[in-house]
Design a protein around this motif. Structure first.
Motif, mmCIF file in Angstrom:
data_model
loop_
_atom_site.group_PDB
_atom_site.id
_atom_site.type_symbol
_atom_site.label_atom_id
_atom_site.label_comp_id
_atom_site.label_asym_id
_atom_site.label_seq_id
_atom_site.Cartn_x
_atom_site.Cartn_y
_atom_site.Cartn_z
ATOM 1 N N ASP A 7 0.829 -1.208 0.000
ATOM 2 C CA ASP A 7 0.000 0.000 0.000
ATOM 3 C C ASP A 7 0.862 1.257 0.000
ATOM 4 O O ASP A 7 0.564 2.233 -0.694
ATOM 5 N N ARG A 8 1.932 1.229 0.752
ATOM 6 C CA ARG A 8 2.836 2.392 0.796
ATOM 7 C C ARG A 8 3.519 2.602 -0.551
ATOM 8 O O ARG A 8 3.649 3.728 -1.022
ATOM 9 N N PHE A 9 3.941 1.510 -1.188
ATOM 10 C CA PHE A 9 4.577 1.617 -2.501
ATOM 11 C C PHE A 9 3.601 2.164 -3.542
ATOM 12 O O PHE A 9 3.974 2.973 -4.393
ATOM 13 N N ILE A 10 2.358 1.737 -3.463
ATOM 14 C CA ILE A 10 1.342 2.260 -4.386
ATOM 15 C C ILE A 10 1.164 3.758 -4.159
ATOM 16 O O ILE A 10 1.093 4.532 -5.118
ATOM 17 N N SER A 11 1.113 4.184 -2.912
ATOM 18 C CA SER A 11 0.978 5.612 -2.606
ATOM 19 C C SER A 11 2.158 6.411 -3.138
ATOM 20 O O SER A 11 1.983 7.496 -3.697
ATOM 21 N N LEU A 12 3.360 5.868 -2.980
ATOM 22 C CA LEU A 12 4.548 6.548 -3.505
ATOM 23 C C LEU A 12 4.506 6.637 -5.025
ATOM 24 O O LEU A 12 4.868 7.660 -5.607
ATOM 25 N N ALA A 13 4.062 5.571 -5.656
ATOM 26 C CA ALA A 13 3.975 5.582 -7.120
ATOM 27 C C ALA A 13 2.950 6.603 -7.603
ATOM 28 O O ALA A 13 3.107 7.174 -8.685
ATOM 29 N N LEU A 14 1.913 6.848 -6.825
ATOM 30 C CA LEU A 14 0.947 7.888 -7.183
ATOM 31 C C LEU A 14 1.585 9.270 -7.134
ATOM 32 O O LEU A 14 1.308 10.125 -7.964
ATOM 33 N N GLU A 15 2.444 9.485 -6.153
ATOM 34 C CA GLU A 15 3.115 10.772 -6.005
ATOM 35 C C GLU A 15 4.215 10.967 -7.049
ATOM 36 O O GLU A 15 4.430 12.079 -7.520
ATOM 37 N N LEU A 16 4.921 9.903 -7.375
ATOM 38 C CA LEU A 16 6.070 9.962 -8.278
ATOM 39 C C LEU A 16 5.690 9.311 -9.604
ATOM 40 O O LEU A 16 5.766 8.103 -9.764
ATOM 41 N N LYS A 17 5.279 10.121 -10.537
ATOM 42 C CA LYS A 17 4.699 9.628 -11.795
ATOM 43 C C LYS A 17 5.681 8.843 -12.672
ATOM 44 O O LYS A 17 5.264 8.124 -13.554
ATOM 45 N N HIS A 18 6.973 8.968 -12.416
ATOM 46 C CA HIS A 18 7.962 8.251 -13.228
ATOM 47 C C HIS A 18 8.261 6.853 -12.679
ATOM 48 O O HIS A 18 9.032 6.114 -13.270
ATOM 49 N N ILE A 19 7.635 6.480 -11.584
ATOM 50 C CA ILE A 19 7.865 5.180 -10.958
ATOM 51 C C ILE A 19 6.923 4.143 -11.554
ATOM 52 O O ILE A 19 5.720 4.367 -11.678
ATOM 53 N N MET A 20 7.487 2.999 -11.894
ATOM 54 C CA MET A 20 6.698 1.859 -12.369
ATOM 55 C C MET A 20 6.561 0.871 -11.215
ATOM 56 O O MET A 20 7.365 0.854 -10.295
ATOM 57 N N PHE A 21 5.552 0.047 -11.264
ATOM 58 C CA PHE A 21 5.267 -0.917 -10.205
ATOM 59 C C PHE A 21 5.475 -2.316 -10.777
ATOM 60 O O PHE A 21 4.782 -2.731 -11.698
ATOM 61 N N ASP A 22 6.441 -3.036 -10.231
ATOM 62 C CA ASP A 22 6.778 -4.378 -10.718
ATOM 63 C C ASP A 22 5.901 -5.415 -10.034
ATOM 64 O O ASP A 22 5.858 -5.491 -8.811
ATOM 65 N N LEU A 23 5.201 -6.214 -10.818
ATOM 66 C CA LEU A 23 4.307 -7.232 -10.275
ATOM 67 C C LEU A 23 4.970 -8.582 -10.052
ATOM 68 O O LEU A 23 4.422 -9.446 -9.383
ATOM 69 N N SER A 24 6.132 -8.785 -10.620
ATOM 70 C CA SER A 24 6.754 -10.100 -10.499
ATOM 71 C C SER A 24 7.232 -10.345 -9.074
ATOM 72 O O SER A 24 7.591 -9.422 -8.342
ATOM 73 N N TYR A 25 7.177 -11.576 -8.680
ATOM 74 C CA TYR A 25 7.633 -12.021 -7.369
ATOM 75 C C TYR A 25 6.898 -11.310 -6.237
ATOM 76 O O TYR A 25 7.453 -10.984 -5.207
ATOM 77 N N CYS A 26 5.626 -11.065 -6.430
ATOM 78 C CA CYS A 26 4.811 -10.389 -5.429
ATOM 79 C C CYS A 26 4.364 -11.391 -4.370
ATOM 80 O O CYS A 26 3.759 -12.406 -4.691
ATOM 81 N N HIS A 27 4.664 -11.101 -3.117
ATOM 82 C CA HIS A 27 4.309 -11.993 -2.010
ATOM 83 C C HIS A 27 2.863 -11.823 -1.552
ATOM 84 O O HIS A 27 2.374 -12.605 -0.757
ATOM 85 N N VAL A 28 2.227 -10.783 -1.995
ATOM 86 C CA VAL A 28 0.836 -10.523 -1.631
ATOM 87 C C VAL A 28 0.035 -10.301 -2.921
ATOM 88 O O VAL A 28 -0.356 -9.183 -3.242
ATOM 89 N N PRO A 29 -0.222 -11.368 -3.652
ATOM 90 C CA PRO A 29 -0.835 -11.211 -4.980
ATOM 91 C C PRO A 29 -2.213 -10.575 -4.963
ATOM 92 O O PRO A 29 -2.616 -9.990 -5.964
ATOM 93 N N TRP A 30 -2.931 -10.630 -3.845
ATOM 94 C CA TRP A 30 -4.244 -9.992 -3.794
ATOM 95 C C TRP A 30 -4.130 -8.474 -3.888
ATOM 96 O O TRP A 30 -5.094 -7.793 -4.215
ATOM 97 N N LYS A 31 -2.959 -7.918 -3.641
ATOM 98 C CA LYS A 31 -2.752 -6.475 -3.752
ATOM 99 C C LYS A 31 -2.436 -6.050 -5.180
ATOM 100 O O LYS A 31 -2.432 -4.860 -5.491
ATOM 101 N N MET A 32 -2.174 -6.992 -6.057
ATOM 102 C CA MET A 32 -1.864 -6.660 -7.440
ATOM 103 C C MET A 32 -3.059 -5.981 -8.110
ATOM 104 O O MET A 32 -2.883 -5.033 -8.874
ATOM 105 N N GLN A 33 -4.274 -6.443 -7.821
ATOM 106 C CA GLN A 33 -5.463 -5.809 -8.395
ATOM 107 C C GLN A 33 -5.609 -4.383 -7.888
ATOM 108 O O GLN A 33 -5.993 -3.490 -8.633
ATOM 109 N N THR A 34 -5.271 -4.149 -6.632
ATOM 110 C CA THR A 34 -5.303 -2.789 -6.091
ATOM 111 C C THR A 34 -4.356 -1.887 -6.869
ATOM 112 O O THR A 34 -4.706 -0.757 -7.211
#
Length: 71
Positions: A7-34
């Motif tokens: 959730d914190r990483f998603i919030s940071l990515a909202l603030e920093l438009k040049h940041i991409m969010f990597d889905l690979s090796y996600c330990h909490v896959p239910w957050k990927m849809q979020t």
């Protein structure tokens, strides 16, 4: 509580438009849809070169997302 970090990483990515969010090796896959819902699919990337999970497992996580063909 790793999901709280996501959730914190998603919030940071909202603030920093040049940041991409990597889905690979996600330990909490239910957050990927979020991440898709909040950031949009264009801000997400996927790659699977890790040693711990088979690429088919990682792809199955992506298949579970509610992505449209355009996404």
């Amino acid at each position: 509580m790793r999901w709280m970090w996501v959730d914190r990483f998603i919030s940071l990515a909202l603030e920093l438009k040049h940041i991409m969010f990597d889905l690979s090796y996600c330990h909490v896959p239910w957050k990927m849809q979020t991440a898709v819902d909040v950031l949009g699919a264009e801000r997400l990337i996927f790659g699977s070169d890790g040693m711990l999970y088979h690429p088919r497992i990682e792809l199955a996580k992506i298949d579970c997302l509610k992505l449209t063909p355009e996404q």
